[in-house]
Design a protein around this motif. Structure first.
Motif, PDB file in Angstrom:
ATOM      1  N   PRO A  64       0.607  -1.348  -0.020  1.00  0.00           N
ATOM      2  CA  PRO A  64      -0.070   0.266   0.206  1.00  0.00           C
ATOM      3  C   PRO A  64       0.796   1.243   0.126  1.00  0.00           C
ATOM      4  CG  PRO A  64       0.077  -1.025   2.342  1.00  0.00           C
ATOM      5  CD  PRO A  64       0.873  -1.868   1.374  1.00  0.00           C
ATOM      6  N   ASN A  65       2.249   1.237   0.126  1.00  0.00           N
ATOM      7  CA  ASN A  65       2.871   2.483   0.457  1.00  0.00           C
ATOM      8  C   ASN A  65       3.543   3.216  -0.896  1.00  0.00           C
ATOM      9  OD1 ASN A  65       2.774   1.809   3.248  1.00  0.00           O
ATOM     10  ND2 ASN A  65       4.114   0.224   3.045  1.00  0.00           N
ATOM     11  N   ASP A  66       3.895   4.397  -0.868  1.00  0.00           N
ATOM     12  CA  ASP A  66       4.079   5.269  -1.812  1.00  0.00           C
ATOM     13  C   ASP A  66       5.560   5.219  -1.973  1.00  0.00           C
ATOM     14  OD1 ASP A  66       4.509   7.018  -3.836  1.00  0.00           O
ATOM     15  OD2 ASP A  66       3.257   8.484  -3.002  1.00  0.00           O
ATOM     16  N   ILE A  67       6.281   4.651  -2.864  1.00  0.00           N
ATOM     17  CA  ILE A  67       7.846   4.704  -3.282  1.00  0.00           C
ATOM     18  C   ILE A  67       7.900   5.725  -4.309  1.00  0.00           C
ATOM     19  CG2 ILE A  67       9.880   3.653  -3.498  1.00  0.00           C
ATOM     20  CD1 ILE A  67       8.586   2.912  -0.910  1.00  0.00           C
ATOM     21  N   ASP A  68       8.951   6.680  -4.326  1.00  0.00           N
ATOM     22  CA  ASP A  68       9.327   7.717  -5.408  1.00  0.00           C
ATOM     23  C   ASP A  68      10.524   7.556  -5.668  1.00  0.00           C
ATOM     24  OD1 ASP A  68       6.685   8.849  -5.534  1.00  0.00           O
ATOM     25  OD2 ASP A  68       7.027  10.361  -4.023  1.00  0.00           O
ATOM     26  N   THR A  69      10.685   7.812  -6.935  1.00  0.00           N
ATOM     27  CA  THR A  69      11.900   7.606  -7.904  1.00  0.00           C
ATOM     28  C   THR A  69      12.545   9.011  -8.262  1.00  0.00           C
ATOM     29  OG1 THR A  69      11.003   5.606  -8.976  1.00  0.00           O
ATOM     30  CG2 THR A  69      13.065   6.507  -9.954  1.00  0.00           C
ATOM     31  N   TRP A  70      13.860   9.056  -7.844  1.00  0.00           N
ATOM     32  CA  TRP A  70      14.473  10.254  -8.265  1.00  0.00           C
ATOM     33  C   TRP A  70      15.783  10.025  -9.183  1.00  0.00           C
ATOM     34  CZ3 TRP A  70      13.443  15.352  -5.887  1.00  0.00           C
ATOM     35  CH2 TRP A  70      12.333  14.932  -4.790  1.00  0.00           C
ATOM     36  N   VAL A  71      15.751  10.680 -10.449  1.00  0.00           N
ATOM     37  CA  VAL A  71      17.270  10.250 -11.218  1.00  0.00           C
ATOM     38  C   VAL A  71      17.659  11.603 -11.835  1.00  0.00           C
ATOM     39  CG1 VAL A  71      17.796   9.231 -13.139  1.00  0.00           C
ATOM     40  CG2 VAL A  71      15.813   8.200 -12.103  1.00  0.00           C
ATOM     41  N   VAL A 133      15.920   6.604  -4.506  1.00  0.00           N
ATOM     42  CA  VAL A 133      14.293   6.063  -4.176  1.00  0.00           C
ATOM     43  C   VAL A 133      14.052   6.602  -2.827  1.00  0.00           C
ATOM     44  CG1 VAL A 133      14.275   3.740  -5.582  1.00  0.00           C
ATOM     45  CG2 VAL A 133      15.132   3.780  -3.236  1.00  0.00           C
ATOM     46  N   GLN A 134      12.847   7.031  -2.591  1.00  0.00           N
ATOM     47  CA  GLN A 134      12.606   7.457  -1.447  1.00  0.00           C
ATOM     48  C   GLN A 134      11.410   6.881  -0.889  1.00  0.00           C
ATOM     49  OE1 GLN A 134      10.510  11.427  -1.927  1.00  0.00           O
ATOM     50  NE2 GLN A 134      10.781  12.120   0.105  1.00  0.00           N
ATOM     51  N   TYR A 135      11.111   6.859   0.436  1.00  0.00           N
ATOM     52  CA  TYR A 135       9.908   6.176   1.148  1.00  0.00           C
ATOM     53  C   TYR A 135       9.087   7.458   1.277  1.00  0.00           C
ATOM     54  CZ  TYR A 135       7.278   2.953   3.870  1.00  0.00           C
ATOM     55  OH  TYR A 135       6.382   1.836   4.699  1.00  0.00           O
ATOM     56  N   TYR A 136       8.340   7.930   0.320  1.00  0.00           N
ATOM     57  CA  TYR A 136       7.272   9.081   0.338  1.00  0.00           C
ATOM     58  C   TYR A 136       6.262   8.993   1.414  1.00  0.00           C
ATOM     59  CZ  TYR A 136       4.793  13.080  -1.127  1.00  0.00           C
ATOM     60  OH  TYR A 136       4.256  14.431  -1.101  1.00  0.00           O
ATOM     61  N   GLN A 137       5.406   8.127   1.602  1.00  0.00           N
ATOM     62  CA  GLN A 137       4.335   7.848   2.383  1.00  0.00           C
ATOM     63  C   GLN A 137       4.209   6.494   2.650  1.00  0.00           C
ATOM     64  OE1 GLN A 137       0.434   8.965   1.047  1.00  0.00           O
ATOM     65  NE2 GLN A 137       0.302  10.459   2.903  1.00  0.00           N
ATOM     66  N   SER A 138       3.824   6.338   4.037  1.00  0.00           N
ATOM     67  CA  SER A 138       3.428   4.817   4.526  1.00  0.00           C
ATOM     68  C   SER A 138       1.980   4.778   4.844  1.00  0.00           C
ATOM     69  CB  SER A 138       4.522   4.444   5.708  1.00  0.00           C
ATOM     70  OG  SER A 138       4.112   3.023   6.278  1.00  0.00           O
ATOM     71  N   ARG A 139       1.718   3.745   4.692  1.00  0.00           N
ATOM     72  CA  ARG A 139       0.178   3.459   4.843  1.00  0.00           C
ATOM     73  C   ARG A 139      -0.066   2.282   6.013  1.00  0.00           C
ATOM     74  NH1 ARG A 139      -0.121   5.410  -0.273  1.00  0.00           N
ATOM     75  NH2 ARG A 139      -1.731   7.033  -0.592  1.00  0.00           N
ATOM     76  N   ASP A 140       0.990   1.590   6.071  1.00  0.00           N
ATOM     77  CA  ASP A 140       1.270   0.385   7.026  1.00  0.00           C
ATOM     78  C   ASP A 140       2.126   0.589   8.036  1.00  0.00           C
ATOM     79  OD1 ASP A 140       3.308  -0.323   5.539  1.00  0.00           O
ATOM     80  OD2 ASP A 140       2.405  -2.268   4.997  1.00  0.00           O
ATOM     81  N   GLY A 141       3.001   1.626   7.964  1.00  0.00           N
ATOM     82  CA  GLY A 141       4.146   1.645   8.865  1.00  0.00           C
ATOM     83  C   GLY A 141       5.276   0.598   8.896  1.00  0.00           C
ATOM     84  N   GLN A 142       5.175  -0.280   7.799  1.00  0.00           N
ATOM     85  CA  GLN A 142       6.236  -1.439   7.578  1.00  0.00           C
ATOM     86  C   GLN A 142       7.240  -0.951   6.511  1.00  0.00           C
ATOM     87  OE1 GLN A 142       6.074  -4.316   9.462  1.00  0.00           O
ATOM     88  NE2 GLN A 142       4.353  -2.947  10.258  1.00  0.00           N
ATOM     89  N   PRO A 143       8.699  -1.495   6.845  1.00  0.00           N
ATOM     90  CA  PRO A 143       9.633  -1.332   5.761  1.00  0.00           C
ATOM     91  C   PRO A 143       9.249  -1.969   4.630  1.00  0.00           C
ATOM     92  CG  PRO A 143      10.220  -2.386   7.818  1.00  0.00           C
ATOM     93  CD  PRO A 143       9.064  -2.307   8.020  1.00  0.00           C
TER      94      PRO A 143
END
Length: 201
Positions: A64-71, A133-143
């Motif tokens: 469910p979590n939002d991971i973002d890519t930066w290049v 890569v960035q962990y932008y937003q968590s919906r479950d609090g998990q790695p």
């Protein structure tokens, strides 16, 4: 900051998930077979190529979590979710986890289980590229375990980098890969030396 709306999704028949997975696998196999069997057509320009390099960032299906890519390219151009085109780089899709994983087809909600962002580099730009890569937003609090691949597409598909890393919590940023594109298009000097790219939002 992007606004997100969390909705309770209706259950989806597992048959549709299986059908969608089979379709994706078929398309991927077709493209790989085409690249492997007919590289001369690519050189002759008979099949138009839309990318020289693909950078893919994946995390587990249905996460469910939002991971973002930066290049960042050698000229300092930066592609990310608020700047989806920069130089010859294009962020083809900003995957926001559960936030944009469904679509309506004939009044029925279809949910995609896949979590992936793809950046295409549509030309040979000599110099160093950095992929974060960035962990932008968590919906479950998990790695979240993230897989990053860098593929040189032409004249045939060659994987230059494939690696995994774990983002522990929302806000974490990590350098997944740094690599140099040589003037002849080859990729060299692949490493994971840290370099911060994420801007304060």
């Amino acid at each position: 900051m992007r606004r997100r709306h969390v909705r309770r999704e209706a259950e989806v028949d597992p048959f549709y998930d299986m059908l969608f997975n089979m379709l994706i696998a078929f398309v991927f196999c077709f493209i790989v077979a085409l690249l492997a069997m007919n590289p001369k057509a690519l050189k002759a320009g008979d099949i138009p190529s839309k990318a020289e390099y693909l950078i893919t960032v994946d995390w587990p299906d249905r996460n469910p979590n939002d991971i973002d890519t930066w290049v960042q390219d050698p000229a300092g151009n930066l592609v990310w979710f608020r700047q989806r085109e920069a130089g010859l780089m294009y962020l083809d899709r900003d995957d926001r986890g559960d936030a944009n994983a469904s679509t309506l087809v004939d009044g029925r909600r279809i949910v995609s289980p896949f979590r992936q962002e793809v950046v295409t580099v549509r030309g040979i730009v000599p110099g160093e590229f950095t992929v974060n890569v960035q962990y932008y937003q968590s919906r479950d609090g998990q790695p979240v375990e993230v897989t990053v691949s860098v593929t040189k597409v032409n004249p045939r598909a060659e994987i230059a980098f494939h690696g995994k890393l774990t983002l522990a919590r929302a806000g974490d940023e990590a350098t997944a890969a740094r690599f140099t594109i040589l003037p002849d298009g080859r990729i060299a000097n692949v490493n994971t030396l840290p370099k911060k790219l994420v801007r304060m939002l």
